[in-house]
Write an enzyme that holds these catalytic residues in place. Sequence first.
Site, PDB file in Angstrom:
ATOM      1  N   GLU A 296     -43.195  -4.013   4.731  1.00  0.00           N
ATOM      2  CA  GLU A 296     -43.111  -2.635   4.249  1.00  0.00           C
ATOM      3  C   GLU A 296     -42.387  -1.751   5.257  1.00  0.00           C
ATOM      4  O   GLU A 296     -41.751  -0.765   4.894  1.00  0.00           O
ATOM      5  CB  GLU A 296     -44.526  -2.093   3.996  1.00  0.00           C
ATOM      6  CG  GLU A 296     -44.635  -1.369   2.665  1.00  0.00           C
ATOM      7  CD  GLU A 296     -46.062  -1.038   2.275  1.00  0.00           C
ATOM      8  OE1 GLU A 296     -46.544  -1.628   1.305  1.00  0.00           O
ATOM      9  OE2 GLU A 296     -46.701  -0.199   2.931  1.00  0.00           O
ATOM     10  N   HIS A 325     -49.181 -29.496   4.870  1.00  0.00           N
ATOM     11  CA  HIS A 325     -49.206 -30.376   3.700  1.00  0.00           C
ATOM     12  C   HIS A 325     -48.721 -29.659   2.447  1.00  0.00           C
ATOM     13  O   HIS A 325     -48.959 -30.117   1.343  1.00  0.00           O
ATOM     14  CB  HIS A 325     -50.625 -30.924   3.507  1.00  0.00           C
ATOM     15  CG  HIS A 325     -51.068 -31.737   4.689  1.00  0.00           C
ATOM     16  ND1 HIS A 325     -50.840 -33.091   4.783  1.00  0.00           N
ATOM     17  CD2 HIS A 325     -51.671 -31.372   5.846  1.00  0.00           C
ATOM     18  CE1 HIS A 325     -51.322 -33.531   5.951  1.00  0.00           C
ATOM     19  NE2 HIS A 325     -51.818 -32.508   6.615  1.00  0.00           N
ATOM     20  N   LYS A 439     -45.315   3.001  -7.882  1.00  0.00           N
ATOM     21  CA  LYS A 439     -46.515   3.809  -8.166  1.00  0.00           C
ATOM     22  C   LYS A 439     -46.213   4.809  -9.270  1.00  0.00           C
ATOM     23  O   LYS A 439     -46.965   4.946 -10.244  1.00  0.00           O
ATOM     24  CB  LYS A 439     -46.945   4.598  -6.908  1.00  0.00           C
ATOM     25  CG  LYS A 439     -47.788   3.828  -5.909  1.00  0.00           C
ATOM     26  CD  LYS A 439     -48.297   4.794  -4.823  1.00  0.00           C
ATOM     27  CE  LYS A 439     -48.998   4.082  -3.692  1.00  0.00           C
ATOM     28  NZ  LYS A 439     -49.404   4.947  -2.585  1.00  0.00           N
TER      29      LYS A 439
HETATM   30  O1  PA5 Z   1     -48.795   1.175   4.551  1.00  0.00           O
HETATM   31  C1  PA5 Z   1     -48.907   1.938   3.631  1.00  0.00           C
HETATM   32  O2  PA5 Z   1     -48.710   3.151   3.744  1.00  0.00           O
HETATM   33  C2  PA5 Z   1     -49.314   1.455   2.242  1.00  0.00           C
HETATM   34  O3  PA5 Z   1     -49.367   0.079   2.140  1.00  0.00           O
HETATM   35  C3  PA5 Z   1     -50.675   2.011   1.871  1.00  0.00           C
HETATM   36  O4  PA5 Z   1     -51.621   1.537   2.768  1.00  0.00           O
HETATM   37  C4  PA5 Z   1     -51.074   1.650   0.452  1.00  0.00           C
HETATM   38  O5  PA5 Z   1     -50.060   1.968  -0.458  1.00  0.00           O
HETATM   39  C5  PA5 Z   1     -52.335   2.394   0.061  1.00  0.00           C
HETATM   40  O6  PA5 Z   1     -52.116   3.764   0.198  1.00  0.00           O
HETATM   41  P1  PA5 Z   1     -53.279   4.794   0.439  1.00  0.00           P
HETATM   42  O7  PA5 Z   1     -53.930   4.466   1.742  1.00  0.00           O
HETATM   43  O8  PA5 Z   1     -52.617   6.112   0.459  1.00  0.00           O
HETATM   44  O9  PA5 Z   1     -54.234   4.633  -0.689  1.00  0.00           O
END
Ligand code: PA5
Length: 473
Positions: A296, A325, A439
């Site tokens: 990410e 494996h 989203k």
């Molecule tokens: O790293 C990030 O920002 C995302 O992966 C969030 O953790 C994830 O989308 C969940 O978001 P939130 O903590 O706002 O619910």
Amino acid sequence: MAGKAGITLDIGHLMADTVGWQYGISRGMIGEREDAAKAAFEAVKKRRGSGWLGWTELPYNQDDIVQDILSTAGQIRERFDAFVVLGIGGSALGPVMAQQALNHLRYNELPKEKRGGPKLYVEDNVDPERMRSLLDVIDIRKTCFNVVTKSGGTAETMSQYLIISELLKKQIGEGWQEHVIATTDAEKGNLIQLARKEGFKRFIIPSGVGGRFSELSPVGLLPAAVCGIDIKGLLQGAREMDGRCGSGDVWANPALMEAVLQVIAMEEMGVNVLVMMPYADSLKYMADWFCQLWAESLGKNVTRKGMAVNVGQTPVKALGVTDQHSQLQLYTEGPYDKIVTFLRVEAFRDEVPIPHGCEEFPDVAFLGGKTLNGLIDAEYRGTQYALLRAGRMSQTIHVPEVNANTIGQLICFFELATAYAGELLDIDAFNQPGVEESKIASYAVLGNTGEKFRKKQAEMADVPEPKAEYRLG
Ligand code: PA5
């Protein structure tokens, strides 16, 4: 990266003079990046604690919060049989990782006296069967729910909250709010407002701490403390690693070296897959946590100035020896597009001897008198060698022992490496526009009437359906 109880990064099997000149990274290639590395180090250092780099200070600035977490955790341990985290992504992967690493591998199955704390469930999906199965195994009257969301409005988490709060109201009535703890931003989002309105106990995710960098904030520390994990040890380990990464010289800063090597691999060698392969079940979910952090943060389509790039390495999780494996065949003989990162534990917390037996079968009998500890390590060495023989790059992070301190070190190491890699790639490692798009599209499908969702509905309606003939079966 040395130190008595320090994790060490061994890059020998990435290097051309070990793995072969046509396959590996030379010292010259690293040398050419040293100035850029120094600049990346300085840029991260300058921004520490500000903007989206609030997480760099978490090991230092939470004394009061830690006290609050420990005292809340103590109350939860006394009162509740189950602790359920409702969260997703960065709000879930860290708690799962720490629990797997630092508690009994079958913690929830232990009798209560041995666990010492409530069972832990981390609910990071909205699969209806999973939700129903959770409700089948917990007694809601003896369960505490930790709703965790940085943005305060993630649909998955908030739909879970709606389900749970309705049940709590029905089954408990007055005082149901004592079963909910909100971990969220101080100001932004709906959850903080809800928490104020209902009077939930609250923990704040500081500004500048994004989801995937939040494990050392209350997001990770509260569930860990509830399950008896030494959270001060986690923070201490992170401080120790931070101290070891205090130089702009790649040879004196392991996280910086890690970033430089992966960026060389991506940009000069087309190595766009990074396999994270712990040789320990306790570190299995460290691979999951890392995959989110790396994917990410670094998977981006534009530089900070808006130039098109499409960079990032695809992180893959594997478990040694299990995935020898299933995946290793590909890693030794498939495309030369991967680096395998081994996480090797030097001293396991248990030793299991293999008894003598089956003397008439020499290929079985030779195992007798050895230990599972020796076997798993031999298998790591065998895999490392097989990759080397095949001209494939690998590296090893040696972990002296899995404990709160070394897990804190690993968290800090990977977070810093990610931030440096973002600098070297000149991308914003702290946003996730690709996730936002999905989203918004999902909310649009669900019929959210907010303006941006209505626009998205219209945009989506304009996209022609694929031809019917493409749907087979
Ligand atoms: O790293 C990030 O920002 C995302 O992966 C969030 O953790 C994830 O989308 C969940 O978001 P939130 O903590 O706002 O619910």
